[in-house]
Design an enzyme around this catalytic site. Structure first.
Site, PDB file in Angstrom:
ATOM      1  N   ASN A 117      50.231  25.668  30.940  1.00 38.25           N
ATOM      2  CA  ASN A 117      50.504  25.782  32.382  1.00 38.25           C
ATOM      3  C   ASN A 117      51.998  25.722  32.708  1.00 38.25           C
ATOM      4  O   ASN A 117      52.383  25.862  33.859  1.00 38.25           O
ATOM      5  CB  ASN A 117      49.741  24.723  33.189  1.00 38.25           C
ATOM      6  CG  ASN A 117      50.391  23.356  33.122  1.00 38.25           C
ATOM      7  OD1 ASN A 117      51.148  23.064  32.201  1.00 38.25           O
ATOM      8  ND2 ASN A 117      50.098  22.505  34.089  1.00 38.25           N
ATOM      9  N   GLY A 174      42.823  14.494  44.673  1.00 36.61           N
ATOM     10  CA  GLY A 174      43.552  15.236  43.645  1.00 36.61           C
ATOM     11  C   GLY A 174      45.040  15.396  43.891  1.00 36.61           C
ATOM     12  O   GLY A 174      45.727  16.036  43.096  1.00 36.61           O
ATOM     13  N   ASP A 185      48.550  19.375  32.282  1.00 31.94           N
ATOM     14  CA  ASP A 185      47.335  19.042  33.034  1.00 31.94           C
ATOM     15  C   ASP A 185      46.807  17.642  32.703  1.00 31.94           C
ATOM     16  O   ASP A 185      46.505  16.853  33.598  1.00 31.94           O
ATOM     17  CB  ASP A 185      46.229  20.071  32.748  1.00 31.94           C
ATOM     18  CG  ASP A 185      46.510  21.423  33.407  1.00 31.94           C
ATOM     19  OD1 ASP A 185      47.279  21.462  34.379  1.00 31.94           O
ATOM     20  OD2 ASP A 185      45.953  22.426  32.937  1.00 31.94           O
ATOM     21  N   GLY A 242      31.349  17.964  35.612  1.00 32.72           N
ATOM     22  CA  GLY A 242      31.968  19.281  35.449  1.00 32.72           C
ATOM     23  C   GLY A 242      32.476  19.438  34.033  1.00 32.72           C
ATOM     24  O   GLY A 242      32.819  18.432  33.378  1.00 32.72           O
ATOM     25  N   ALA A 243      32.487  20.671  33.529  1.00 33.76           N
ATOM     26  CA  ALA A 243      32.925  20.907  32.143  1.00 33.76           C
ATOM     27  C   ALA A 243      33.718  22.209  32.038  1.00 33.76           C
ATOM     28  O   ALA A 243      33.551  22.971  31.096  1.00 33.76           O
ATOM     29  CB  ALA A 243      31.715  20.928  31.212  1.00 33.76           C
ATOM     30  N   LYS A 260      46.033  30.989  31.861  1.00 32.36           N
ATOM     31  CA  LYS A 260      46.440  29.827  31.056  1.00 32.36           C
ATOM     32  C   LYS A 260      46.143  29.999  29.564  1.00 32.36           C
ATOM     33  O   LYS A 260      46.827  29.437  28.725  1.00 32.36           O
ATOM     34  CB  LYS A 260      45.733  28.563  31.561  1.00 32.36           C
ATOM     35  CG  LYS A 260      46.259  28.054  32.886  1.00 32.36           C
ATOM     36  CD  LYS A 260      45.540  26.763  33.240  1.00 32.36           C
ATOM     37  CE  LYS A 260      46.071  26.158  34.498  1.00 32.36           C
ATOM     38  NZ  LYS A 260      45.586  24.784  34.680  1.00 32.36           N
ATOM     39  N   SER A 289      49.109  28.880  46.648  1.00 37.44           N
ATOM     40  CA  SER A 289      49.683  27.757  45.894  1.00 37.44           C
ATOM     41  C   SER A 289      50.708  26.956  46.702  1.00 37.44           C
ATOM     42  O   SER A 289      51.513  27.520  47.444  1.00 37.44           O
ATOM     43  CB  SER A 289      50.355  28.291  44.631  1.00 37.44           C
ATOM     44  OG  SER A 289      51.058  27.248  44.000  1.00 37.44           O
ATOM     45  N   GLY A 303      37.832  24.046  32.648  1.00 32.65           N
ATOM     46  CA  GLY A 303      39.159  23.851  32.068  1.00 32.65           C
ATOM     47  C   GLY A 303      39.766  22.505  32.429  1.00 32.65           C
ATOM     48  O   GLY A 303      40.407  21.857  31.589  1.00 32.65           O
TER      49      GLY A 303
END
Ligand code: ATR
Length: 276
Positions: A91, A241, A106, A130-131, A70, A19, A133
């Protein structure tokens, strides 16, 4: 900077070692003159109750939650903000008046990332690939802001249909579909699949890319996926992103500190870590 009065924030998840949040949030605390640090804590789901007791004891002020906790964290918190409750995903957690309260930043991160390019979602035709989270959080946040058409395209169609069924409950005015069969252009193309993260594959066919007026790939490493290289080739404005990652973190910072997040400092730190 670290002394006897330093307060601690953190990240829980598994894994957490990759991270960028510890460096990004600690830089933000420093730039804001706050005597705080942010540390990663890798935990298993069954360790969450013990972890919260330990955080109580150590007077941890707040923390982020990442994959795979989450959803699992929710029953252990004392209060959940409405958008996180509806999404079923947290989150960001803060200790407030002796209680742990959960939020989700998010969706707001996505909306604020688009704002950095002056892009709004209201009354727009949006196609999401995409589907998982991320798609869910994005779909809910754009449904709240009056998107006119939402198409969710996914390898597993039942997952995109499930998200669209939930969107129908939020706002029945929104036109939804699990495909996009029209010939005309649309406003925003979003990639939320992981395709392009570890390979030069592109999840979206060229004939769809070329019909988009704007493209956002929520992948931030690599900074330029094959999808974004194609956007450049087709002369379509785009972003990766990074801004969404910063905006999510900035929203967490603001929940914890009640201060405006130093976005430029956070961006500088991230970019130096990702492309040293
Ligand atoms: P996140 O929480 O970041 O959204 P996720 O829940 O794991 O991550 O979702 C990843 C998405 O990428 C899913 O929609 C997944 O498709 P499936 O629902 O069919 O699994 C999509 N995805 C992952 N690998 C893919 C691939 N090789 N081709 C197409 N879609 C892919």
């Amino acid at each position: 900077m670290i002394d006897g009065k330093t307060s601690v924030y953190g990240l829980i998840g598994n894994p957490v070692s990759h991270s960028f949040s510890p460096a990004m949030q600690t830089a933000a605390f420093q730039a804001s003159g706050l005597n705080s640090v942010y540390l990663p804590f890798s935990v298993e789901a069954n360790e969450i109750p013990q972890l919260l007791s330990a955080f109580d004891l150590l007077k941890i002020r707040g923390f982020n939650v990442t994959v795979p906790h989450k959803q699992t964290i929710i029953p252990y918190l004392d209060a959940i903000a409405p958008e996180a409750l509806r999404l079923g995903s947290v989150n960001t957690v803060i200790k407030s008046k002796g209680k742990w309260k959960g939020y989700s930043t998010d969706g707001l991160g996505f909306i604020n990332a688009l704002h950095t390019d002056g892009v709004q979602v209201s009354k727009k035709k949006i196609v999401i690939y995409g589907a998982g989270g991320s798609c869910r959080a994005i779909a809910f946040s754009i449904a709240d802001r009056g998107v006119s058409e939402l198409h969710v395209i996914n390898r597993t169609v039942s997952k995109s249909q499930d998200i669209l069924n939930e969107i129908d409950l939020i706002n029945r005015e929104i036109i939804t579909n699990t495909s996009y069969q029209e010939d005309d252009r649309f406003d925003i193309l979003v990639n939320t699949t992981s395709v392009g993260m570890d390979s030069d594959e592109c999840p979206v066919p060229d004939e769809m890319i070329s019909r988009a007026n704007y493209i956002i790939d929520i992948i931030y490493s690599p900074l330029e996926t094959t999808l974004l290289k194609k956007a450049k080739k087709f002369n379509i404005p785009y972003q990766n992103g990074i801004e969404m990652l910063i905006a999510q973190g900035a929203a967490s910072f603001e929940i914890w500190t009640d201060k405006k997040a130093p976005i430029d400092v956070m961006r500088d730190k991230l970019l130096r870590l990702i492309s040293p």
